[in-house]
Design a protein around this motif. Structure first.
Motif, PDB file in Angstrom:
ATOM      1  N   GLY A  22       1.142  -1.665   0.133  1.00  0.00           N
ATOM      2  CA  GLY A  22      -0.089   0.034  -0.439  1.00  0.00           C
ATOM      3  C   GLY A  22       0.551   1.426  -0.380  1.00  0.00           C
ATOM      4  N   ILE A  23       2.201   1.385  -0.400  1.00  0.00           N
ATOM      5  CA  ILE A  23       2.467   2.176  -0.432  1.00  0.00           C
ATOM      6  C   ILE A  23       2.581   3.222  -1.698  1.00  0.00           C
ATOM      7  CG2 ILE A  23       5.215   3.216  -0.610  1.00  0.00           C
ATOM      8  CD1 ILE A  23       6.311   0.180   0.900  1.00  0.00           C
ATOM      9  N   LEU A  24       2.805   2.465  -2.997  1.00  0.00           N
ATOM     10  CA  LEU A  24       2.244   2.867  -3.937  1.00  0.00           C
ATOM     11  C   LEU A  24       0.588   2.431  -3.526  1.00  0.00           C
ATOM     12  CD1 LEU A  24       4.333   1.613  -6.314  1.00  0.00           C
ATOM     13  CD2 LEU A  24       3.566   4.634  -5.645  1.00  0.00           C
ATOM     14  N   ASP A  25      -0.464   3.090  -3.821  1.00  0.00           N
ATOM     15  CA  ASP A  25      -2.022   3.346  -4.044  1.00  0.00           C
ATOM     16  C   ASP A  25      -2.503   3.922  -4.377  1.00  0.00           C
ATOM     17  OD1 ASP A  25      -4.112   2.569  -0.505  1.00  0.00           O
ATOM     18  OD2 ASP A  25      -4.655   2.683  -2.855  1.00  0.00           O
ATOM     19  N   ILE A  26      -3.764   3.619  -5.526  1.00  0.00           N
ATOM     20  CA  ILE A  26      -4.038   4.555  -6.425  1.00  0.00           C
ATOM     21  C   ILE A  26      -5.401   4.853  -6.257  1.00  0.00           C
ATOM     22  CG2 ILE A  26      -4.922   5.252  -8.987  1.00  0.00           C
ATOM     23  CD1 ILE A  26      -2.235   3.736  -9.759  1.00  0.00           C
ATOM     24  N   PRO A  27      -5.873   6.308  -5.690  1.00  0.00           N
ATOM     25  CA  PRO A  27      -7.164   6.102  -5.429  1.00  0.00           C
ATOM     26  C   PRO A  27      -8.571   4.787  -6.390  1.00  0.00           C
ATOM     27  CG  PRO A  27      -6.571   8.170  -5.292  1.00  0.00           C
ATOM     28  CD  PRO A  27      -4.969   7.073  -5.662  1.00  0.00           C
ATOM     29  N   PHE A  28      -9.959   4.561  -6.133  1.00  0.00           N
ATOM     30  CA  PHE A  28     -10.774   4.359  -6.487  1.00  0.00           C
ATOM     31  C   PHE A  28     -10.078   3.008  -8.265  1.00  0.00           C
ATOM     32  CE2 PHE A  28     -12.884   7.432  -3.931  1.00  0.00           C
ATOM     33  CZ  PHE A  28     -12.127   8.318  -4.724  1.00  0.00           C
ATOM     34  N   ALA A  29      -8.831   2.328  -8.189  1.00  0.00           N
ATOM     35  CA  ALA A  29      -8.335   1.509  -9.224  1.00  0.00           C
ATOM     36  C   ALA A  29      -9.323   0.242  -8.365  1.00  0.00           C
ATOM     37  CB  ALA A  29      -7.014   1.845  -8.975  1.00  0.00           C
ATOM     38  N   PRO A  30      -9.565  -0.174 -10.237  1.00  0.00           N
ATOM     39  CA  PRO A  30     -10.496  -2.068 -10.165  1.00  0.00           C
ATOM     40  C   PRO A  30      -9.279  -2.877  -9.606  1.00  0.00           C
ATOM     41  CG  PRO A  30     -10.334  -1.358 -11.784  1.00  0.00           C
ATOM     42  CD  PRO A  30      -9.509   0.050 -11.103  1.00  0.00           C
ATOM     43  N   SER A  31      -8.308  -2.699  -9.629  1.00  0.00           N
ATOM     44  CA  SER A  31      -7.388  -3.689  -9.769  1.00  0.00           C
ATOM     45  C   SER A  31      -7.312  -4.676  -8.088  1.00  0.00           C
ATOM     46  CB  SER A  31      -5.649  -3.062  -9.314  1.00  0.00           C
ATOM     47  OG  SER A  31      -4.762  -4.588  -9.309  1.00  0.00           O
ATOM     48  N   PHE A  55      -4.664  -6.404  -7.148  1.00  0.00           N
ATOM     49  CA  PHE A  55      -3.138  -5.382  -6.651  1.00  0.00           C
ATOM     50  C   PHE A  55      -3.479  -4.316  -5.789  1.00  0.00           C
ATOM     51  CE2 PHE A  55      -2.284  -9.759  -7.465  1.00  0.00           C
ATOM     52  CZ  PHE A  55      -2.955  -9.655  -8.818  1.00  0.00           C
ATOM     53  N   ASN A  56      -4.250  -3.796  -5.877  1.00  0.00           N
ATOM     54  CA  ASN A  56      -4.520  -2.073  -5.223  1.00  0.00           C
ATOM     55  C   ASN A  56      -5.171  -1.588  -3.744  1.00  0.00           C
ATOM     56  OD1 ASN A  56      -3.560   0.799  -6.184  1.00  0.00           O
ATOM     57  ND2 ASN A  56      -6.179   1.272  -5.184  1.00  0.00           N
ATOM     58  N   ALA A  57      -4.668  -1.547  -2.871  1.00  0.00           N
ATOM     59  CA  ALA A  57      -4.632  -1.991  -1.470  1.00  0.00           C
ATOM     60  C   ALA A  57      -6.072  -0.323  -1.352  1.00  0.00           C
ATOM     61  CB  ALA A  57      -3.597  -1.089  -0.629  1.00  0.00           C
ATOM     62  N   GLY A  58      -6.108   0.462  -1.785  1.00  0.00           N
ATOM     63  CA  GLY A  58      -7.417   1.280  -2.059  1.00  0.00           C
ATOM     64  C   GLY A  58      -7.884   1.863  -1.202  1.00  0.00           C
ATOM     65  N   LYS A  59      -6.449   2.456  -0.230  1.00  0.00           N
ATOM     66  CA  LYS A  59      -7.297   2.596   1.262  1.00  0.00           C
ATOM     67  C   LYS A  59      -7.153   3.756   1.304  1.00  0.00           C
ATOM     68  CE  LYS A  59      -6.082  -1.270   3.980  1.00  0.00           C
ATOM     69  NZ  LYS A  59      -6.991  -2.341   3.529  1.00  0.00           N
ATOM     70  N   VAL A  60      -6.644   4.882   0.303  1.00  0.00           N
ATOM     71  CA  VAL A  60      -6.098   5.874  -0.077  1.00  0.00           C
ATOM     72  C   VAL A  60      -7.022   7.006  -0.118  1.00  0.00           C
ATOM     73  CG1 VAL A  60      -4.632   8.002  -0.667  1.00  0.00           C
ATOM     74  CG2 VAL A  60      -3.803   6.160  -0.229  1.00  0.00           C
ATOM     75  N   LEU A  61      -7.589   7.610   0.957  1.00  0.00           N
ATOM     76  CA  LEU A  61      -8.708   8.549   0.071  1.00  0.00           C
ATOM     77  C   LEU A  61      -8.120  10.382   0.381  1.00  0.00           C
ATOM     78  CD1 LEU A  61     -12.338   7.486   2.180  1.00  0.00           C
ATOM     79  CD2 LEU A  61     -12.005   7.987  -0.330  1.00  0.00           C
ATOM     80  N   PRO A  62      -8.976  10.775  -1.188  1.00  0.00           N
ATOM     81  CA  PRO A  62      -8.620  12.321  -1.767  1.00  0.00           C
ATOM     82  C   PRO A  62      -9.850  12.871  -0.799  1.00  0.00           C
ATOM     83  CG  PRO A  62      -9.382  10.804  -3.696  1.00  0.00           C
ATOM     84  CD  PRO A  62      -9.304   9.989  -2.452  1.00  0.00           C
ATOM     85  N   ALA A  63      -9.728  14.544  -1.098  1.00  0.00           N
ATOM     86  CA  ALA A  63     -10.623  14.990  -0.381  1.00  0.00           C
ATOM     87  C   ALA A  63     -10.573  16.453  -1.437  1.00  0.00           C
ATOM     88  CB  ALA A  63     -11.849  14.878   0.560  1.00  0.00           C
TER      89      ALA A  63
END
Ligand code: 8ZB
Length: 482
Positions: free
Chosen positions: A401-410, A412-420
């Motif tokens: 989760g060091i690399l984590d792209i918001p809202f990515a479908p993969s 393999f993506n942690a999906g824990k980062v939330l932007p606002a």
């Protein structure tokens, strides 16, 4: 083949190539020496590297649309219209979704249906099915440089065919065309497959033919914090350079706050050059700014407002090129008229701003510093977990989760980062997941979001994220509470 960030030997490449060229019958139409001869005859005004270099020297921003339809003749008519009526500076061929998933059988069906229906039944141009011959027909019918734009985790055969057809640029990368585009493709596989695509470009470079590679900057195009997209752009640039790519365009998707967007573009160019220099790569670097990639207003006049704002920001940021949206963005694949209108509105704005640049106010300087600091935190950690190997580091960084792209479908993506957005509309981070940022950086983001919460008289929370995702479509940048 073992995953490592090391230039493939020619043996490794040609061994892999046999399997690649057999993936579809049109692969037999690719002959490296013949393709090199064809590419050597590409005139300068139809070469991406040449035209990008000139624009950078002149300090102008080029306009490039997206466009792709199923049948060759229709696609040629579309591109000629965008060139002649739309005044495009560079041309794309947007590849269809089946090709992006290597589902060439379905492309054949789509082509048949398109011929029967008399209109495109695919959402782009199936370049693999058309083969080198078909792609050369397109290239020879237009008078501008031509680039393949797609979203393909395994673009090996597609890259072979489009480059052999004289198309001097290819968009994509192992992260940027996997994590935002696919659910089950491992990074090990997409890194190896994109090393192949980049090694092919490296081979052409070794034969004296310059080809451009453009990692896909915007990623999910949904409130992606600049340091996350810049870190991934720089990583893909470094991975490409290791395979011998020498001409690279790094990109970024507009977030909407002018200071932050200009800062992101300047930080990207400065920091990418720092990394290329540090790792000893001689790279001709240009930049691309993508007009707003999120939800668009349905109303076409309002859509032109979004398009023009993206054009103005690209010009003020000094981007080498801007990727154009159309007034049909909210509804689907644009007509050629709508596509041309998007380009003309863009060029009108670019021309009005030609030569103008944002002065360097304190806020801009600080935003550049912040983005570069965050990006460095991420890149340092990726190298650390990879024990110095960038390719290995990328795989581990996504696992952690060091690399984590918001809202990515993969998956393999942690999906824990939330932007606002903060109160000025700049994208900040509400949930950091496992991003390796310092306490100071995290506190800074938090304080800006608290400022917005006070202004809006509501708590910081997920509703801000939802409101921000819907805001631009409703005509605003910040998703204010009703
Ligand atoms: C990552 C790119 C997404 C955007 O790419 C545009 N796009 C996709 N396919 C086509 C096409 N066949 N013709 C013109 N534009 C196209 C849409 O704007 C979309 O939002």
């Amino acid at each position: 083949m073992e995953l490592k960030n090391k230039k493939w030997t020619e043996d490794e490449f040609f061994k892999a190539r046999e399997e690649v060229l057999n993936q579809w019958p049109t692969g037999k139409g690719v002959n490296l020496e013949e393709a090199a001869e064809y590419l050597r005859k590409v005139p300068e005004h139809k070469s991406f590297p040449f035209k990008l270099k000139k624009a950078k020297e002149q300090g102008i921003t080029l306009a490039q649309p997206r466009a792709g339809v199923a049948l060759i003749e229709d696609h040629i008519n579309l591109l000629k219209y965008l060139q002649d009526e739309g005044e495009a500076d560079l041309l794309p061929t947007t590849i269809d979704s089946y090709t992006r998933q290597n589902r060439y059988k379905e492309c054949e069906i789509g082509l048949e249906e398109s011929r029967k229906a008399g209109r495109s039944m695919l959402n782009g141009f199936p370049a693999v099915n058309h083969g080198v011959e078909g792609c050369r027909k397109v290239f020879e019918a237009i008078d501008l440089p031509l680039q393949a734009r797609h979203g393909t985790p395994d673009a090996r055969l597609l890259s072979e065919i489009i480059h052999a057809a004289g198309w001097t640029s290819n968009e994509g990368g192992a992260i940027s065309y996997n994590i935002p585009y696919a659910k089950n493709v491992s990074l090990e596989k997409s890194i190896l497959d994109w090393q192949y695509c980049d090694r092919l470009v490296g081979l052409y470079e070794e034969m004296g033919i310059s080809l451009n590679r453009e990692p896909f900057g915007p990623l999910t195009g949904t409130l992606v914090p600049p340091s996350i997209s810049n870190a991934i752009a720089i990583i893909e640039g470094l991975l490409a350079a290791e395979q011998g790519v020498k001409n690279i365009t790094l990109g970024y998707g507009q977030c909407g706050n002018l200071i932050q967007d200009v800062a992101a573009m300047k930080a990207l160019e400065e920091q990418a050059n720092e990394y290329f220099k540090e790792y000893g790569y001689d790279v001709e670097l240009t930049t691309v700014f993508h007009q707003w990639m999120g939800g668009f207003p349905q109303d076409e006049a309002k859509a032109f407002g979004v398009i023009s704002w993206g054009s103005a920001t690209a010009a003020l940021a000094g981007a080498t090129k801007v990727i154009v949206k159309t007034p049909h963005e909210a509804v689907g694949i644009p007509t050629k008229e709508a596509n041309a209108a998007g380009i003309k509105a863009t060029k009108q704005t670019l021309n009005l701003l030609r030569g103008q640049r944002l002065p360097m106010p304190k806020e801009l300087e600080e935003e550049i510093k912040l983005i570069k600091m965050e990006t460095k935190c991420i890149l340092d950690k990726v190298f650390e977990v990879g024990k110095g190997d960038l390719a290995v580091g990328v795989v581990k960084a996504f696992e952690m989760g060091i690399l984590d792209i918001p809202f990515a479908p993969s998956k393999f993506n942690a999906g824990k980062v939330l932007p606002a957005r903060d109160n000025n509309g700049a994208v900040r981070i509400l949930e950091f997941g496992n991003l390796p940022f310092t306490k100071e950086i995290k506190d800074f983001h938090r304080s800006l979001l608290e400022e917005r919460a006070r202004y809006e008289k509501r708590k910081i929370g997920f509703q801000m994220v939802v409101d921000d995702i819907n805001a631009v479509g409703k005509g605003f940048l910040v998703g204010r509470p009703n």
